[in-house]
Write a protein that holds these residues in place. Structure first.
Motif, PDB file in Angstrom:
ATOM      1  N   GLU A   1      19.337  56.650  66.430  1.00 36.12           N
ATOM      2  CA  GLU A   1      19.507  55.125  66.001  1.00 36.12           C
ATOM      3  C   GLU A   1      20.524  54.558  66.825  1.00 36.12           C
ATOM      4  N   ALA A   2      21.749  55.494  66.678  1.00 34.59           N
ATOM      5  CA  ALA A   2      22.654  54.949  67.463  1.00 34.59           C
ATOM      6  C   ALA A   2      22.752  54.970  69.092  1.00 34.59           C
ATOM      7  N   GLU A   3      21.929  55.871  69.625  1.00 36.16           N
ATOM      8  CA  GLU A   3      21.641  56.129  71.013  1.00 36.16           C
ATOM      9  C   GLU A   3      20.713  54.793  71.222  1.00 36.16           C
ATOM     10  N   ARG A   4      19.661  54.581  70.506  1.00 33.51           N
ATOM     11  CA  ARG A   4      18.863  53.539  70.949  1.00 33.51           C
ATOM     12  C   ARG A   4      19.350  52.040  70.951  1.00 33.51           C
ATOM     13  N   ALA A   5      20.303  52.032  69.961  1.00 34.65           N
ATOM     14  CA  ALA A   5      21.062  50.885  70.003  1.00 34.65           C
ATOM     15  C   ALA A   5      22.154  50.754  71.164  1.00 34.65           C
ATOM     16  N   GLY A   6      22.372  51.869  71.874  1.00 40.87           N
ATOM     17  CA  GLY A   6      23.077  51.767  73.033  1.00 40.87           C
ATOM     18  C   GLY A   6      24.703  51.923  72.492  1.00 40.87           C
ATOM     19  N   GLN A   7      24.825  52.586  71.450  1.00 44.09           N
ATOM     20  CA  GLN A   7      26.107  52.831  70.886  1.00 44.09           C
ATOM     21  C   GLN A   7      26.478  54.032  71.169  1.00 44.09           C
ATOM     22  N   LYS A   8      27.638  54.399  71.872  1.00 44.21           N
ATOM     23  CA  LYS A   8      28.024  55.472  72.063  1.00 44.21           C
ATOM     24  C   LYS A   8      28.931  56.285  71.091  1.00 44.21           C
ATOM     25  N   VAL A   9      29.625  55.147  70.563  1.00 42.54           N
ATOM     26  CA  VAL A   9      30.655  55.767  69.244  1.00 42.54           C
ATOM     27  C   VAL A   9      29.920  55.458  67.777  1.00 42.54           C
ATOM     28  N   VAL A  10      29.773  56.544  67.334  1.00 39.58           N
ATOM     29  CA  VAL A  10      28.918  56.552  66.139  1.00 39.58           C
ATOM     30  C   VAL A  10      29.476  55.562  65.064  1.00 39.58           C
ATOM     31  N   TYR A  11      30.699  55.685  64.742  1.00 36.98           N
ATOM     32  CA  TYR A  11      31.558  54.970  63.809  1.00 36.98           C
ATOM     33  C   TYR A  11      31.115  53.415  64.084  1.00 36.98           C
ATOM     34  N   GLU A  12      31.093  52.807  65.248  1.00 38.15           N
ATOM     35  CA  GLU A  12      31.100  51.700  65.694  1.00 38.15           C
ATOM     36  C   GLU A  12      29.534  51.285  65.202  1.00 38.15           C
TER      37      GLU A  12
ATOM     38  N   ASN B   1      38.787  51.727  64.212  1.00 39.04           N
ATOM     39  CA  ASN B   1      37.826  51.554  63.176  1.00 39.04           C
ATOM     40  C   ASN B   1      38.246  50.441  62.415  1.00 39.04           C
ATOM     41  N   ASP B   2      37.478  49.015  62.923  1.00 49.00           N
ATOM     42  CA  ASP B   2      37.939  47.719  61.970  1.00 49.00           C
ATOM     43  C   ASP B   2      37.728  47.715  60.450  1.00 49.00           C
ATOM     44  N   ILE B   3      36.687  48.363  60.023  1.00 50.49           N
ATOM     45  CA  ILE B   3      36.743  48.426  58.862  1.00 50.49           C
ATOM     46  C   ILE B   3      37.950  49.385  57.854  1.00 50.49           C
ATOM     47  N   LEU B   4      37.959  50.435  58.445  1.00 48.57           N
ATOM     48  CA  LEU B   4      39.340  51.344  58.067  1.00 48.57           C
ATOM     49  C   LEU B   4      40.346  50.617  58.012  1.00 48.57           C
ATOM     50  N   MET B   5      40.888  50.022  59.158  1.00 53.45           N
ATOM     51  CA  MET B   5      42.208  49.374  59.275  1.00 53.45           C
ATOM     52  C   MET B   5      42.260  48.277  58.054  1.00 53.45           C
TER      53      MET B   5
END
Length: 583
Positions: free
Chosen positions: A367-378, A480-484
């Motif tokens: 799913e992340a790859e299809r969305a073009g997201q290389k960073v999974v947590y993002e 990681n904006d949610i974690l911060m």
């Protein structure tokens, strides 16, 4: 223009950073290092492999500068135990052969848990020295590992062994001077500063004798670095150790003779690289420390260095003893001041584990790859925000999604403040849902646990006498904006993120190089003045004003504490019921 190089050896890579006199990064490179995990709980590395990786990283980092402009080098590394012969050859720490050769795996990594019996034996002594390591010696420290080596190495090999903290091993390789051992981590190894609690030589002979390491007391503790001013030198962070040798210079692509600074544990380099920054802060959260400008500014600032694990560092003008928090250690970074070190044994590693062990892990990656997201947590953070909006959560609060999910994440044991390596994870709220949405929920629960345990550490430190008012983060988790946001709201204090998010630690190591170089003309510049001049502020995260979220995190913190206490009680009850039963 003068340049300074910082070298950071973490759990998985060696990094080199080149900074200017103003503290700007002008070169940065990294190279992977090997980590062997042949047996559960055993983690090993090789200084030969590490030094080769350092050479490659430095050569790449200096491509855009004149190498002759480099005036100083500083090292930091994980608090791992490196073992050499008295003649400087690596000794393997891998049973059962324990070879002595150039390619030996001679480093027991910090996260290695092999010395369980040795750690228990040390703590049963209840020696007064243990109050300087939070009340109990951690299995992650180096004395238990040295005792394990005595119990397992061939006796003639142990008799010829010399022990180094990894950062000191690197300064040995850089300078060719093997006269220092254990010294950058001296605070954690059974050492009380001279003049404190009747300490005469620093090292405590009665303690080492009581745990079976009498051999290390011989010849004024020479195998551990000796006695300061007698047969050893104990230096604070960045003080000059020596000069870059001809051999090391050729391997790094630098001229010989560059000043080499006394190294530190990697987390301490994170403190150096962050807490000196001049930050703008909302008046609501401002206190006198933000106006001080001098080293007293550091007393209210907690450095949280977040990578595979997270370390929490606080400085104080006087010793503050905190149960389950390592220290206080005097003179480690700035002469005369004390450092305390809390920590979480696994944060980045825990997040990765929770994601990859879930049945939906492969689906998530696709799913992340299809969305073009290389960073999974993002990708997961975006998914959580959409899930919150779709669920009609108040103010679209992500925390609302996890309101009935209770995750406790000490999968790798507890470093602080419980200080129990037998702590483990637990969860309430599992279902048979194996979707990516459920993975996202478990991932959120892990972040919430990290934030709540940070609150527990900070609260324990403040209850004992620290006065922490803000958190200065470093490491990849800063992105990681949610974690911060969770950490800021859970702890009810601002979180400052440095300009060089991924390089704050190695940036701090480079400041050690600047400190070493400053001594060329005399007394040298203070480390705090270097930090104040070179540190680079970035962004700030403030606690949420959402009252629902704040109330939710408060009650979740109460549950978190109950989960921790309940697990300990259950273990005690089972052990009492089985007392006398043979395994």
């Amino acid at each position: 223009m003068a340049h300074y190089i910082g070298i950071d050896v973490g759990t998985g890579s060696a990094r080199a950073c080149v900074i200017s006199e103003a503290g700007d990064i002008v070169g940065l490179a990294s190279h992977d290092i090997q980590k062997w995990n042949d047996k559960h709980g055993y983690y090993e590395q090789s200084t030969t492999d590490i030094w080769a990786a350092i050479g490659k990283a430095v050569q790449q980092a200096i491509r855009e500068i004149d190498p002759t402009s480099v005036c100083g080098i500083g090292f930091d590394a994980t608090c791992s135990l490196a073992v050499f012969t008295q003649q400087g050859e690596p000794i393997s720490v891998t049973p059962p052969n324990f070879k002595v050769d150039a390619d030996a795996r001679n480093v027991i990594l910090w996260l290695d848990h092999r010395p369980e019996a040795e750690t228990a034996l040390i703590n049963r002594t209840n020696h007064p020295l243990l109050k300087y390591v939070g009340g109990t010696m951690s299995i992650e420290m180096e004395i238990p590992k040295a005792l394990w080596l005595k119990n397992n190495l061939p006796s003639e090999t142990f008799a010829n062994a010399r022990f180094y903290d990894l950062a000191d091993a690197l300064t040995f390789l850089a300078t060719g001077d093997n006269s220092r051992s254990f010294c950058s981590a001296v605070c954690k190894q059974g050492y009380v500063p001279v003049g404190v609690d009747g300490s005469v030589k620093g090292w405590q002979a009665d303690f080492l004798t009581s745990i079976g390491l009498t051999e290390l007391c011989e010849n004024d503790f020479v195998r551990m670095g000796g006695v300061n001013g007698v047969n050893g030198r104990f230096l604070t962070a960045g003080e000059p150790v020596g000069k870059l040798s001809e051999t090391a210079a050729a391997q790094l692509g630098l001229p010989a003779g560059i000043a080499v600074g006394s190294g530190v544990i990697d987390a301490y380099a994170g403190w150096i690289g962050t807490v000196g920054a001049k930050v703008d802060i909302d008046p609501k959260w401002r206190d006198e420390s933000h106006e001080a400008g001098d080293v007293s500014q550091a007393f209210t600032r907690l450095a949280a260095v977040a990578g595979t694990s997270t370390c929490h560092l606080a400085m104080s003008p006087d010793p503050v003893f905190v149960p389950g928090v390592w220290g206080p250690y005097r003179d480690v970074l700035i002469p005369g001041y004390w450092m305390a070190e809390g920590g979480q044994s696994a944060t980045g590693e825990l997040l990765q584990h929770i994601i990859m062990q879930h049945p939906a892990a492969k689906e998530l990656l696709m799913e992340a790859e299809r969305a073009g997201q290389k960073v999974v947590y993002e990708y997961l953070n975006g998914k959580l925000k959409k899930m919150a909006a779709d669920a009609g959560a108040p103010d679209c609060s992500v925390s609302w999604l996890g309101r009935h999910f209770f995750f406790y994440g000490d999968f790798f044991g507890n470093r602080s403040p419980v200080a129990d390596s037998n702590m483990r994870g637990s969860v309430t709220g599992l279902s048979n849902d194996i979707s990516v949405d459920n993975l996202a929920l478990q991932y959120y629960g892990t972040m919430e646990f990290i934030a709540l345990q940070t609150r527990q550490i900070v609260s324990t430190m403040n209850d004992a006498g620290h006065r922490i008012r803000s958190i200065f983060m470093s490491g990849g988790q800063c992105r990681n904006d949610i974690l911060m946001a969770l950490i800021s709201t859970a702890c009810d204090m601002p979180v400052f993120i440095p300009r060089y998010v991924d390089a704050a630690v190695v940036h701090g190591a480079a400041m050690l190089g600047a400190k070493a170089a400053s001594h060329a003309g005399g007394q040298g510049e203070s480390l705090w003045d270097i930090m104040a001049r070179m540190s680079k502020p970035g962004s700030t995260v403030y606690p949420s004003s959402n009252l629902t979220e704040r109330k939710l995190l408060d009650v979740k913190y109460k549950v978190f504490l109950e989960q921790c206490e309940q697990q300990q009680r259950w273990r005690r009850e089972v052990d009492e019921a089985l007392a006398g039963t043979k395994p």
